[in-house]
Write a protein that holds these residues in place. Structure first.
Motif: not given
Length: 319
Positions: A196-199, A242-245, A265-273, A310-315
């Motif tokens: 669906g809207d997830y990856l 897509y962005e992390p869910a 350690g896990v870090v998400y950069s919204e600017q770099a996606n 595991t990494i779950l992404l959503r639109k």
């Protein structure tokens, strides 16, 4: 004359050769004595013929200590399989510890660069640094492998990433310089699964199997006999739109009896996606009491849990 020599014979010969070449080697004795202080100290406190059963040579090359114990021509000069082990200096009659120069110790470093597409196609580049005693086997293996066996070996490495993976680069094996470098790239269709809207997808490798034991209970203390110095880094570029869910979990665990640390350690950069994950294990020899063993099992379950990989992404929703 006999074309044969045991460890002591070879070290005596090497001592003569080095002395003739103008060096000043010294005889040491070392052996497979436990690296756990609580196990080694009682044996060092009394005379024994079994504690120091291997002859080692020490010499100074510039300011760098060099220990020689019969490694092959493929080993890097300065590495030593007796690193951190007790040694007896025959000239001075003192007991100490063999310490190799910085950069010659055993460490494992791996970096994954991942580029995820919206259709599930993922490009993965794995780069590993090989140093310390592991360099000898790495150097020998790739220096002596035949072209056909190398080709088959690479195909096995690619298929281990994913059954749908294909090689996107040559296998690079830098064993002529130190530390050794191993690098290759693959492309895997349908590596990430759309729903669906997830990856979602899992990251390869890692330290999930670090603390694995057959039993979950112990009645006797657990002996950690060696050092673990491992670092795995992931740099994951997410697909546009897509962005992390759900991201793989952060984790920090202090081993019992001061036996080291495991961190994720896990870090998400919204600017770099993009997502950056760093997994680190720094463990040292220790004697773990049986009543502390459940702590290790609990940490092992967390590290092996699918949530760690595991990494779950959503639109992204329009704003």
């Amino acid at each position: 004359a006999d074309r044969y020599g045991n460890n002591a014979d070879r070290m005596v010969l090497l001592h003569a050769l080095l002395s003739a070449a103008g060096f000043e080697p010294r005889f040491l004795l070392s052996g497979g004595l436990s690296l756990i202080p609580a196990a080694a100290e009682p044996l060092l406190a009394i005379p024994s013929r079994q504690v120091f059963d291997t002859v080692v040579l020490k010499l100074e090359l510039g300011r760098e200590p060099i220990y020689l114990n019969g490694s092959s021509q493929y080993a890097e000069l300065g590495t030593c399989s007796f690193h951190r082990r007790a040694m007896l200096d025959l000239e001075r009659g003192t007991i100490g510890k063999i310490e190799v120069a910085p950069g010659k110790d055993d460490r494992a470093r791996t970096v994954y660069e991942m580029d995820v597409a919206a259709d599930g196609r993922v490009g993965i580049t794995q780069s590993a640094t090989i140093q310390g005693t592991a360099f000898e086997g790495f150097h020998q293996g790739y220096a002596e492998i035949t072209p056909e066996n190398r080709r088959r070996h690479y195909l096995e490495m690619v298929s281990a990433v994913s059954q749908s993976a294909t090689a996107a680069s040559e296998l690079l094996t830098g064993y002529e310089t130190y530390p050794g470098k191993l690098e290759y790239s693959v492309v895997a269709d349908r590596y990430a699964v759309a729903d669906g809207d997830y990856l979602y997808f899992t990251i390869p490798g890692g330290i999930g199997g670090l603390l694995q034991y057959r039993s979950t209970e112990r009645t006797m203390p657990l002996a950690w006999g060696g050092h673990v110095d491992a670092l795995t880094e992931y740099n994951i570029v997410l697909p546009d739109g897509y962005e992390p869910a759900i991201l793989s979990s952060n984790f920090s665990w202090q081993a019992p009896n001061g036996a080291g640390l495991v961190e994720v350690g896990v870090v998400y950069s919204e600017q770099a996606n993009a997502v950056r994950i760093v997994q680190m294990a720094d463990l040292k020899p220790a004697l773990i009491p049986a009543d502390r063993f459940p702590e290790i099992i609990a940490a092992a379950k967390q590290l092996a849990h699918p949530a760690m990989r595991t990494i779950l992404l959503r639109k992204k929703t329009s704003r």
